[in-house]
Design a protein around this motif. Sequence first.
Motif, PDB file in Angstrom:
ATOM      1  N   TRP B 205       0.829  -1.202   0.000  1.00  0.00           N
ATOM      2  CA  TRP B 205       0.000   0.000   0.000  1.00  0.00           C
ATOM      3  C   TRP B 205       0.863   1.251   0.000  1.00  0.00           C
ATOM      4  CZ3 TRP B 205      -3.344  -1.949   4.657  1.00  0.00           C
ATOM      5  CH2 TRP B 205      -4.129  -3.013   4.212  1.00  0.00           C
ATOM      6  N   GLN B 206       0.255   2.301  -0.527  1.00  0.00           N
ATOM      7  CA  GLN B 206       0.967   3.585  -0.475  1.00  0.00           C
ATOM      8  C   GLN B 206       0.578   4.301   0.805  1.00  0.00           C
ATOM      9  OE1 GLN B 206       0.370   6.167  -3.826  1.00  0.00           O
ATOM     10  NE2 GLN B 206       0.369   4.392  -5.177  1.00  0.00           N
ATOM     11  N   VAL B 207       1.566   4.687   1.566  1.00  0.00           N
ATOM     12  CA  VAL B 207       1.285   5.353   2.831  1.00  0.00           C
ATOM     13  C   VAL B 207       1.959   6.711   2.836  1.00  0.00           C
ATOM     14  CG1 VAL B 207       1.536   5.213   5.327  1.00  0.00           C
ATOM     15  CG2 VAL B 207       1.137   3.150   4.001  1.00  0.00           C
TER      16      VAL B 207
ATOM     17  N   GLN C 217     -12.028   8.584   0.763  1.00  0.00           N
ATOM     18  CA  GLN C 217     -11.993   8.942  -0.638  1.00  0.00           C
ATOM     19  C   GLN C 217     -11.987   7.662  -1.458  1.00  0.00           C
ATOM     20  OE1 GLN C 217      -8.532  11.095  -2.023  1.00  0.00           O
ATOM     21  NE2 GLN C 217      -9.852  12.828  -2.542  1.00  0.00           N
ATOM     22  N   ARG C 233      -9.865   2.327  -5.977  1.00  0.00           N
ATOM     23  CA  ARG C 233      -8.763   2.590  -5.058  1.00  0.00           C
ATOM     24  C   ARG C 233      -9.320   3.520  -3.993  1.00  0.00           C
ATOM     25  NH1 ARG C 233      -3.362   2.945  -4.445  1.00  0.00           N
ATOM     26  NH2 ARG C 233      -3.208   1.285  -5.964  1.00  0.00           N
ATOM     27  N   THR C 235      -8.755   5.792  -0.283  1.00  0.00           N
ATOM     28  CA  THR C 235      -7.812   6.428   0.631  1.00  0.00           C
ATOM     29  C   THR C 235      -8.398   6.337   2.024  1.00  0.00           C
ATOM     30  OG1 THR C 235      -7.298   7.959  -1.119  1.00  0.00           O
ATOM     31  CG2 THR C 235      -6.457   8.493   1.059  1.00  0.00           C
ATOM     32  N   ILE C 245      -3.660   6.055   3.804  1.00  0.00           N
ATOM     33  CA  ILE C 245      -3.244   4.794   3.212  1.00  0.00           C
ATOM     34  C   ILE C 245      -4.030   4.619   1.923  1.00  0.00           C
ATOM     35  CG2 ILE C 245      -3.133   2.303   3.527  1.00  0.00           C
ATOM     36  CD1 ILE C 245      -3.235   2.913   6.581  1.00  0.00           C
ATOM     37  N   GLN C 246      -3.319   4.483   0.813  1.00  0.00           N
ATOM     38  CA  GLN C 246      -3.997   4.246  -0.465  1.00  0.00           C
ATOM     39  C   GLN C 246      -3.889   2.770  -0.794  1.00  0.00           C
ATOM     40  OE1 GLN C 246      -3.178   6.739  -3.710  1.00  0.00           O
ATOM     41  NE2 GLN C 246      -4.178   8.452  -2.687  1.00  0.00           N
ATOM     42  N   ARG C 247      -4.998   2.187  -1.089  1.00  0.00           N
ATOM     43  CA  ARG C 247      -5.001   0.749  -1.325  1.00  0.00           C
ATOM     44  C   ARG C 247      -6.213   0.395  -2.171  1.00  0.00           C
ATOM     45  NH1 ARG C 247      -7.206  -1.964   4.208  1.00  0.00           N
ATOM     46  NH2 ARG C 247      -7.577  -3.605   2.727  1.00  0.00           N
TER      47      ARG C 247
END
Lengths: 659, 267, 427
Positions: B205-207, C217, C233, C235, C245-247
């Motif tokens: 994941w992007q954190v 989001q 995706r 947020t 956290i983007q997932r």
Amino acid sequence: MLDTLLPILIFAALAVAVIGAGRRVRLWRQGRPARVALLQGLAAMPRRYLVDLHHVVGRDKVMSNTHVATAGGFVAAAVLMILVHGLGLAEGVLGWLLLAASGCMFVGSLFVARRRRNPPARLSRGPWMRLPKSLMAFSLGVFAVTLPSVGLLPEGFLEGSGGWLLALVLAAVVTWGLGEMVFGMTWGGPMKHAFAGALHLAFHRRPERFGGGRSTGLKALDLDDPEAPLGVEKPADFTWNQLLGFDACVQCGRCEAMCPAFAAGQPLNPKKLIQDMVVGMAGGSDAAYAGSPYPGKPVGEHQGSPHGPIVARDGKALVDAETLWSCTTCRACVEECPMMIEHVDAIVDMRRFLTLEHGNTPNKGAEVLDNLIATDNPGGFDPGARMHWAADLELPLMADRGAAEVLLWLGDGAYDMRNQRTLRALVKVLRAAGVDFAVLGNEERDSGDVARRLGDEATFQSLAKRNIATLARYRFARIVTCDPHSFHVLGNEYGELGGDYEVRHHSTYIAELFEAGRLHFKPWKGGGVTYHDPCYLGRYNGEYEAPRNVLKALGIEVAEMERSGFRSRCCGGGGGAPITDIPGERRIPDMRMNDVRETGAELVAVGCPQCTAMLEGVVDGGAEVRDIAELVADALAEAPQATGGGATQTQRPQAVEVV
Amino acid sequence: MRPEPSKTAPLEITVLVSVGRHPLTGRGRRADQDARGVELARALPAPEVRLLHAGALDGGSEAALRGYLGMGFDALTLLEQPEGADVLPALADALSEASPQLVITGERAEQGEGSGLLPYLLAEWLGWPVVNGLAEVEDVQDGVATLLQALPRGQRRRLKVRLPAIVTVDGAAPAPRQSAYGPARRGTLEAVPGPVSLDGDWESWQVQPARKRPKRLKIVKAASARDRFKAAAAKAEGGGGQVLTDVTPEQGAEAILKLLKEEGVLR
Amino acid sequence: MSEIQRRDPRKEWIARNRLHPQHLEVLAELGQGAASEWMGPSGLVRKNPHAVGFTGPHGIKRIDRSGVQQGAGGGVGSATTGAERKPLVEIDEPAFLVAVVPDMTGGRLSGHDRDLLGLARQLADADPRAPGAVLAVVFGAHKEEGFADAGIDRLVQLEAPELEGYAPEARLGALVAVEEAWAPRHWLVPDSKLGGADLGRRLAARLGERPATGVWQLEADAEARGEDGSGWRCTARGAAGTLDIQRPLPRVALALAECAEPVSETRHAAERLTLPQALPAQLSRIEDLGQVAVDPAGVALSEAEFILSAGNGVRDWDGFHRAARVLGATEGASRVAVDDGFMPRDRQVGATGTWVTARVYVAVGISGAIQHLQGIQPCEKVVAINMDPGCDMIKRADLAVIGDSAQVLEALVALVERQREEKRHAA
């Protein structure tokens, strides 16, 4: 008959006194070891007693003279009595001298008796009430028994049946006198103060205080040694010379009369606290104490022992925690104590244990300490927001400059909207004087003052060490701050941790600037002004003159409060007292604003953010509260005969000159 | 000090503690809710309270963990886990081995994902009931605990739960006691090895630090542009420093009441 | 959305070009152009050469300088407001279901619930060729009448005595039954203290899904299509709100308030569904003993939403306490009121007391010392009742009433009581 009785009496009393002294010394030696220069101290003792101590006692002329007469007479009489009556050296001048000494002592004791007829509330009663009688007994008795020795009375005067009776009476009187004066000196009577006091002066924990010196910084705890105790839990945890100091107390109650917390009805009385320590040292209950109690706390409910806790986790022990937390650490008691006892050190030592071991800092104390740990400021504000107040001022940062003549230490007042006005004024003044200064900005942290007074030595040292590391990166001639608490800690307490700086309070620095001709003021147009001495500037650092000089330079004539200078009454804001917030019957700042009102002043000048906050918080205080920096900034005027480019002249060249 | 339970068998409590993070400075500290959990446990007549932490031990986390010890504990059990590990299997193992009657933990962590899922997963794994958002444990008797659950606006709900159970602590629970330096320095961190499983998802994941959320615009669905313009240009009603002088108390009260109603605080 | 509107690019261009000879005609034909002139509040005719902002169909604020005011669709001036004119959208054969479990505080959809339904609609309506349906799962009796307007296509109402009150285990069982019956593609639950946060996490743990929590989001994302093919995706807030956290959007998501715009332009079927089989009976290990009466005066200041705070100017303390009781406000105090012993220390507001975050802060007789104003900085609305119009609190206040605080409070109490009385009679 007296000729045989007197030597026996005298030497028996002396012998018993020596045994008593041994016992007393054993009590003191329960304390922790302390590094004291024993011989040097003993050598310095007479001077400390005759000069430094009498300097304090001399603030009350009558009592001072009384003491000189009584004590001087007693010491001389005692020595001569040993010679004359103990060793039988009555010939010639010695006997006459003894008569004179005991006569002098008798006169002194008359004054002591007068004092005891209607004693002020601060004096302890109990055994102290019989002291004048004992003094008289001793002096009269010695006088009377000496009369035959010098031949004023016929040798056979005390012979015969009537004479026998008289001799017996005299012997009884002398015995009483000897008992009080010699036996009681080491076995715990009122005269104990003479023995313990003399040794206390010799082995004082702050020898720097004698000879006009000043020593006010708290002493650091050794946190690197895991075995070293964290503060004082039981009486035996004090150092031996602290215990000795407690024993020196004469219960004169001058501390009590000066203590702001006592006056506010908070449960603290410095005299009782010291007496409780004496009770703890010997073991027992405080029931025999005969002075003013802690307000709201009856005498007789507390007891302790040398190895029992001073403050119980639950219930009662020797002292209640709120007594210790009532102290504002204003040092008024220490300043006033004729025996030079260090009350504040003892209180902070006990607070250290409560905070570091019990984890029991009352009210907002825990929160403030957590904030200091997490955010480096007591309010829990974002450390990155420390300079928000000065966003428009473009203050030079040390991080950019690397060096400056003056490092301006802002203190945590940078987060307080009221103090930001003071800081702005100070910046304006520094700029007007063309001072080359810089600030640490977001690199600055709390100085650690509050943490230390709340007993959290660990947080204090952590803050101090990081501040010292930050300061070590920059070059500056001196630190200037408008916060006397930071001033005191940076100047007097960082040294022990490796940070030695020349620190100036802003009032001192402004006074210097004015004297150097770098500031010019418009004439004062306002009304009457009084000045409140901040404890941490005055009593802690001896700066009483500079603020007054600045006010004088502004054209202000200060209407002094009754309690000003070294007797200034605390605003109630020191020592974390507003944080621990122990309830009393009155509020300390209210009392202080009453003092202000009595002078009729419309404005009270202060030099401390805490004092400003406390005094301004008084409802209907009557007088306006302004920091000296604000008054100076308002009065700033151009240099009178500015030649040519006057403005640029005041900005640049002078800054270069000074470095 | 702590009253001994009169009849009931000794109550064993494990408090799961994590390393918190100060919201402003990001410094390690006691996690607020976990510390409240410890306080809750201390307030109970429990003879045995055990602190359990799973995670890596380094400078920052050690100071934080010692913060819990400073609340008056001699030891804290530490399941050593590398950075970025999934601590669930290790915790579940340790709990089923120790089998305490009550497990107390904060609602969610102050670092990492902070999803607040751990107590639920543990409960699912161990087959225990889980109760969230506690303000108080009122009583434990005969294997049943009476709890007070915190609801918004200071409201409370009383619950009974059969033990063993996992409970999570709300921010409304009593504030934790001060952490004292002495016990914190003396206490020991007892490291216990545990199974390690890596958290692959988290890696992918992007954190990034939280962005400020945009404030929702008041969308005005008005018929005409003029109405919309007025709505957009008008000041918020009741706001803008309106000062009512020379009004009767009734008029003033009405203005206040209007504002209270607009804000919806009047029930 | 359902109305097909055709654009005429030429007319739009003429409408934008003020120098075009046909400009005015075209404008008139489009039925627009008058909004640049109106009667100002003071009676003057105001002209605004720019058509100032309006909100486009996607909720984005637009400034259109064409003179064509609304909807570039340039068509018939379609003022489609009013519930009866909202188009009804019916999805008979949904390609998938998006399940939402609203909190239903007080038996009605909360704002948070509606936001979540808006989010669910985004998921359901993403592909017009294969529209999904929004399924709401509601426990117990409710008072809500606007399910259709909130964007719900299917509604499951589960009623059973064991689902009442705080019954997370029974409710979880019911949700699992819904899962078994219809296997929704997504489960959306409000991440709220009112129950959603708890229930959603239980559901995720039971379903063995790793949920996204604190979602605020959602974006379509081709890359996230992956093997699950969610195609979204999200947020999410992590680490106590300090991380984003983007997932990829998982099956179960717990979303924050304002995660999406609520549905406002369409109506939906809200068709009732019933579970094919009865709810499984299960032993509850948690027993709800009901809510405990809490005195608003006892609510912690930092938690309180509505604070009535007293200062030095309060003389009538009984009246003040009464007002706090009637208004249901938490009591606060200035330092002075505390020092004078009228209020306990834990009620002190300000930098030296408690920092409060109330939505409405009513300062009665508080002049506003700087430390006090610092302590109420985060408050949204400040009301001041004070005698002195020059004090600092008045400057800070959004609404200030100058007058005797005792009388104003008394009038306020009377007003509130009268209105409550009327309501009771009306009901």
